[in-house]
Design an enzyme around this catalytic site. Structure first.
Site, PDB file in Angstrom:
ATOM      1  N   THR A  18       0.818  -1.224   0.000  1.00  0.00           N
ATOM      2  CA  THR A  18       0.000   0.000   0.000  1.00  0.00           C
ATOM      3  C   THR A  18       0.847   1.268   0.000  1.00  0.00           C
ATOM      4  O   THR A  18       0.317   2.353  -0.233  1.00  0.00           O
ATOM      5  CB  THR A  18      -0.940   0.035   1.225  1.00  0.00           C
ATOM      6  OG1 THR A  18      -0.146  -0.175   2.406  1.00  0.00           O
ATOM      7  CG2 THR A  18      -2.024  -1.020   1.145  1.00  0.00           C
ATOM      8  N   TYR A 160      13.557  -2.905  17.086  1.00  0.00           N
ATOM      9  CA  TYR A 160      13.458  -2.929  15.618  1.00  0.00           C
ATOM     10  C   TYR A 160      14.651  -3.707  15.048  1.00  0.00           C
ATOM     11  O   TYR A 160      14.482  -4.589  14.197  1.00  0.00           O
ATOM     12  CB  TYR A 160      13.416  -1.510  15.042  1.00  0.00           C
ATOM     13  CG  TYR A 160      13.380  -1.503  13.520  1.00  0.00           C
ATOM     14  CD1 TYR A 160      12.272  -2.010  12.837  1.00  0.00           C
ATOM     15  CD2 TYR A 160      14.458  -1.035  12.768  1.00  0.00           C
ATOM     16  CE1 TYR A 160      12.253  -2.026  11.436  1.00  0.00           C
ATOM     17  CE2 TYR A 160      14.440  -1.050  11.381  1.00  0.00           C
ATOM     18  CZ  TYR A 160      13.332  -1.553  10.723  1.00  0.00           C
ATOM     19  OH  TYR A 160      13.308  -1.584   9.347  1.00  0.00           O
ATOM     20  N   GLY A 191      19.581   0.792   3.737  1.00  0.00           N
ATOM     21  CA  GLY A 191      19.683   1.852   4.741  1.00  0.00           C
ATOM     22  C   GLY A 191      18.444   2.721   4.640  1.00  0.00           C
ATOM     23  O   GLY A 191      17.372   2.247   4.244  1.00  0.00           O
TER      24      GLY A 191
END
Ligand code: NDP
Ligand code: 8X3
Length: 263
Positions: A18, A160, A191
């Site tokens: 999306t 994360y 990155g």
């Protein structure tokens, strides 16, 4: 006289299409003649992209709206396409996110759960459903979207990074499980990437905090899509295992030249 051959149309499934990298990837595969199955939670965005890609490239586009953290929803979505698509040639495990940027003693449990459930469990859920089809077909290619954060850590990136280290481990171990079934497993590790909602999502919609690309030029979502398509389009005997890719102004997670964008 040359023999006329029917063109083989391939199918790619891209999770998280999306926005950002997933959207650019779905678009690039459609442009190259693939039928595209694309997923995400935002139905309106899927509908808009489906109508754009169908009109522009004339390929089959299927959109599946579900939350990748919910295994029942994943199973239901994959079952809905199994009759038409017996073979998925490429699975791009892209859906993922970062939530928050805090030291471990201040981290929000809800953010941790969201990242672990999406980036690790979600990737496993969809892979568990699609990989048996690839084993049955004795062919296929799985491309996981990892990150520089899956190769090195940075302050406050704790959970994360841990999820992306897990993606790296899964890429390597999935390859060991699947290479004997003629299935390639690859990974791209970018990155910083703009033209994505990554920073906005990480900072809970705070547009001011999400302005992290004003003083340097990061990669674009198209740069990463190009890399994914390159990996997928190598000859069958070639498996690119990992591509670690950063903008010219980034030398590592903790090293960014923020002296102005490249003009
Ligand atoms: P975006 O926020 O633009 O895209 C993330 C995509 O993941 C969206 O399509 C979103 O769809 C989907 N998604 C998130 N959570 C769920 C869920 N629970 N169920 C289903 N779909 C979900 O960010 P990016 O394009 O940047 O991120 C794509 C991948 O790239 C991620 O894995 C990210 O970790 C990785 N990455 C990003 C970098 C960057 O700097 N941008 C750098 C390195 C890696 P929806 O909201 O509709 O559900
Ligand atoms: C996204 C790149 O450096 O924000 O995976 O973790 S970073």
């Amino acid at each position: 006289m040359k023999e006329k051959k029917d063109k083989i149309i391939k199918t790619v499934l891209v999770t998280g299409a999306t926005s950002g990298i997933g959207k650019a990837t779905a678009t690039l595969f459609a442009k190259n003649g693939y039928n595209v199955i694309m997923t995400g939670r935002r139905a309106a965005k899927l509908k808009e992209l489906k109508s754009y890609l169908t009109g522009k490239y004339g390929v089959d586009i299927v959109s599946l709206c579900f939350d990748i953290r919910n295994y029942e929803e994943v199973v239901k979505a994959v079952n809905s396409i199994k009759r038409k698509y017996k073979k998925i040639d490429v699975l791009v495990n892209n859906a993922g996110l970062a939530k928050g940027l805090s030291p471990v003693h201040e981290g929000k449990l809800e953010d941790w759960e969201t990242m672990i459930d999406t980036n690790i469990k979600g990737l496993l859920y969809i892979t568990r459903q699609i990989s048996p089809l690839m084993v049955e077909a004795n062919s296929g290619h799985i491309i996981n979207v990892c990150s520089t954060a899956g190769h090195e850590v940075y302050p406050n990136g704790n959970v994360y990074s841990a999820t992306k280290y897990a993606v790296d481990a899964l890429t390597k171990s999935m390859r060991l499980d699947l290479y004997k079934h003629n299935i390639r497993v690859s990974q791209v590790s970018p990155g910083h990437v703009e033209q994505t909602e990554f920073a906005l999502v990480r900072f809970d919609g705070d547009e001011k905090r999400a302005k992290i690309y004003d003083d340097f030029t990061p990669l674009t979502s198209k740069d990463v899509a190009d890399t994914i398509y390159y990996i997928a389009s190598r000859p069958k005997h070639v498996n690119i295992q990992d591509v670690l890719i950063m903008s010219s102004q980034q030398a590592g997670s903790n090293f960014i030249n923020r002296n102005g964008r490249i003009v």
